[in-house]
Design a protein around this motif. Structure first.
Motif, PDB file in Angstrom:
ATOM      1  N   ALA A 159      45.604  25.695  39.557  1.00 46.52           N
ATOM      2  CA  ALA A 159      44.178  25.370  39.398  1.00 46.52           C
ATOM      3  C   ALA A 159      43.758  24.385  40.476  1.00 46.52           C
ATOM      4  CB  ALA A 159      43.931  24.777  38.013  1.00 46.52           C
ATOM      5  N   GLY A 160      42.635  24.639  41.091  1.00 51.95           N
ATOM      6  CA  GLY A 160      42.129  23.744  42.133  1.00 51.95           C
ATOM      7  C   GLY A 160      42.697  24.075  43.507  1.00 51.95           C
ATOM      8  N   LYS A 161      43.776  24.892  43.547  1.00 52.21           N
ATOM      9  CA  LYS A 161      44.374  25.248  44.840  1.00 52.21           C
ATOM     10  C   LYS A 161      44.076  26.698  45.192  1.00 52.21           C
ATOM     11  CE  LYS A 161      48.342  22.219  44.143  1.00 52.21           C
ATOM     12  NZ  LYS A 161      49.666  22.308  43.543  1.00 52.21           N
ATOM     13  N   ILE A 162      44.065  27.561  44.158  1.00 50.53           N
ATOM     14  CA  ILE A 162      43.837  28.991  44.397  1.00 50.53           C
ATOM     15  C   ILE A 162      42.820  29.499  43.390  1.00 50.53           C
ATOM     16  CG2 ILE A 162      44.882  31.293  44.126  1.00 50.53           C
ATOM     17  CD1 ILE A 162      47.302  30.343  45.496  1.00 50.53           C
ATOM     18  N   GLN A 163      41.899  30.315  43.875  1.00 52.87           N
ATOM     19  CA  GLN A 163      40.963  30.997  42.973  1.00 52.87           C
ATOM     20  C   GLN A 163      41.248  32.490  43.087  1.00 52.87           C
ATOM     21  OE1 GLN A 163      37.022  29.429  43.194  1.00 52.87           O
ATOM     22  NE2 GLN A 163      36.158  31.250  42.206  1.00 52.87           N
ATOM     23  N   GLN A 164      41.451  33.153  41.942  1.00 56.75           N
ATOM     24  CA  GLN A 164      41.801  34.573  41.987  1.00 56.75           C
ATOM     25  C   GLN A 164      40.665  35.433  41.460  1.00 56.75           C
ATOM     26  OE1 GLN A 164      42.331  32.867  39.318  1.00 56.75           O
ATOM     27  NE2 GLN A 164      42.874  34.107  37.566  1.00 56.75           N
ATOM     28  N   ILE A 165      40.496  36.598  42.075  1.00 52.06           N
ATOM     29  CA  ILE A 165      39.571  37.614  41.558  1.00 52.06           C
ATOM     30  C   ILE A 165      40.442  38.862  41.352  1.00 52.06           C
ATOM     31  CG2 ILE A 165      37.508  39.024  41.995  1.00 52.06           C
ATOM     32  CD1 ILE A 165      36.551  36.243  42.274  1.00 52.06           C
ATOM     33  N   ILE A 166      40.545  39.314  40.117  1.00 56.32           N
ATOM     34  CA  ILE A 166      41.338  40.513  39.844  1.00 56.32           C
ATOM     35  C   ILE A 166      40.373  41.691  39.674  1.00 56.32           C
ATOM     36  CG2 ILE A 166      43.036  41.588  38.287  1.00 56.32           C
ATOM     37  CD1 ILE A 166      44.133  39.103  39.793  1.00 56.32           C
ATOM     38  N   GLY A 167      40.534  42.698  40.514  1.00 56.23           N
ATOM     39  CA  GLY A 167      39.693  43.900  40.421  1.00 56.23           C
ATOM     40  C   GLY A 167      40.509  45.017  39.814  1.00 56.23           C
ATOM     41  N   GLY A 168      40.046  45.545  38.689  1.00 57.44           N
ATOM     42  CA  GLY A 168      40.727  46.687  38.061  1.00 57.44           C
ATOM     43  C   GLY A 168      40.365  47.945  38.847  1.00 57.44           C
ATOM     44  N   SER A 169      41.362  48.785  39.147  1.00 52.83           N
ATOM     45  CA  SER A 169      41.055  49.945  39.992  1.00 52.83           C
ATOM     46  C   SER A 169      41.744  51.220  39.520  1.00 52.83           C
ATOM     47  CB  SER A 169      41.420  49.636  41.447  1.00 52.83           C
ATOM     48  OG  SER A 169      42.729  49.124  41.531  1.00 52.83           O
ATOM     49  N   THR A 170      42.217  51.228  38.266  1.00 52.48           N
ATOM     50  CA  THR A 170      42.799  52.464  37.738  1.00 52.48           C
ATOM     51  C   THR A 170      41.700  53.528  37.724  1.00 52.48           C
ATOM     52  OG1 THR A 170      44.164  51.091  36.322  1.00 52.48           O
ATOM     53  CG2 THR A 170      44.133  53.434  35.811  1.00 52.48           C
ATOM     54  N   GLY A 171      41.936  54.643  38.369  1.00 49.14           N
ATOM     55  CA  GLY A 171      40.920  55.709  38.428  1.00 49.14           C
ATOM     56  C   GLY A 171      39.916  55.515  39.552  1.00 49.14           C
ATOM     57  N   PHE A 172      39.946  54.347  40.215  1.00 47.64           N
ATOM     58  CA  PHE A 172      39.008  54.080  41.316  1.00 47.64           C
ATOM     59  C   PHE A 172      39.692  54.136  42.673  1.00 47.64           C
ATOM     60  CE2 PHE A 172      35.841  51.125  38.860  1.00 47.64           C
ATOM     61  CZ  PHE A 172      35.331  52.239  38.217  1.00 47.64           C
TER      62      PHE A 172
END
Ligand code: VOV
Length: 258
Positions: free
Chosen positions: A189-202
């Motif tokens: 926390a405070g060092k890395i910000q994550q964005i998880i994109g779901g892509s099953t079927g995409f």
């Protein structure tokens, strides 16, 4: 009849996901040898047109109707990535078409792209009431991307190998494993910000992982640490990694200068 396989035969419950903005990562290589043939004034004009396009994206971001980020990519896989978040796939495609019509894009060769939707799992529950009305959840589903110095992107899937099949684990086991994953994540926390994109079927993998940090070494540290965690050690399968440095619109002229 006796079953020979170590796999459970019962069908497990899918974890519900909360889905936010659609996400597009566009990776390009700069065709320097062709750009060198272009007269300096024409090149500057092309860069100005690209900057005007980025200003339009910035206006959308100010209205909180989407977000975007432009980074250079280090190494030979690409030279630039533009990451764009929008409410619909039609909006994503509209940005893609507009971008491809820019004169500069005649010199930016596509090398990779990734399509997903910002995803939150509900292994920890989704709180009281309609989660889509919860301000904390909304901030995570419709994120304004941080202006961090560095980006790291890679696609990944969970294994379906005989013996190590994530999709035949019970909900309880997956909850336990994801809890441990979350605890490691929280130590950044405070060092890395994550964005998880779901892509099953995409797209070709099940998730697109985008990490943002001001200290680029933190990418190596978190990915390495997670390799020892069961979720990644046993079930994680990974595509290509891309890392890069933030590229401000105001620095584009210098970046494309020869
Ligand atoms: C930067 C820190 C960080 C933090 C805080 C964090 C937390 C969490 C939580 C709490 C949850 C579960 C959501 C729920 O359901 O409660 C997740 C979910 C997920 N993650 Fe994560 N993750 C991080 C970081 C983080 C990284 C670095 C990776 C790459 C893994 C690696 O080995 O390279 C990753 C992957 C994922 C994925 C693919 C999912 C979806 C898996 C699924 O099966 O659905 N993630 N993640």
């Amino acid at each position: 009849m006796q079953h020979q396989s170590s796999e459970p035969t019962v069908t497990q419950q899918a974890a519900e996901t909360l889905d936010g903005w659609y996400t597009f990562h566009d990776f390009r290589r700069i065709d320097w040898s062709r750009l060198k043939q272009v007269e300096a004034t024409v090149r500057t004009k092309m860069v100005h047109e690209f900057q005007a396009f980025l200003s339009e994206l910035a206006q959308v971001e100010e209205q909180k109707e989407g977000s975007h980020a432009l980074y250079t990519i280090i190494g030979q896989k690409a030279d630039l990535v533009l990451m764009v978040l929008r409410p619909t796939m039609e909006d994503i495609q509209a940005v893609e078409v507009k971008m491809q019509k820019l004169d500069l894009y005649d010199y930016l060769i596509p090398t990779y792209s990734y399509v997903s939707v910002v995803e939150l799992g509900t292994y920890r529950g989704s709180g009281e009431g309609n989660p889509y009305e919860n301000p904390y959840v909304r901030d995570r589903l419709y994120p304004i991307l941080p202006k961090s110095k560095h980006i790291c992107f890679y696609p990944m899937s969970k294994s379906r190998r005989d013996g190590d099949n994530w999709y035949t684990l019970s909900m309880e086991k997956r909850k336990e494993l994801m809890y441990r994953h979350g605890m490691i994540g929280r130590s950044y926390a405070g060092k890395i910000q994550q964005i998880i994109g779901g892509s099953t079927g995409f797209d070709d993998w099940e998730w697109g992982v985008t990490l943002f940090a001001n200290d680029i070494l933190q990418f190596k540290k978190i990915v390495y640490e997670m390799r020892f965690d069961e979720v990644s050690a046993k079930y994680g399968e990974f595509g290509e990694f891309f890392i890069g440095n933030r590229l401000e619109s105001t620095d584009l002229e210098a970046h494309f200068a020869l």
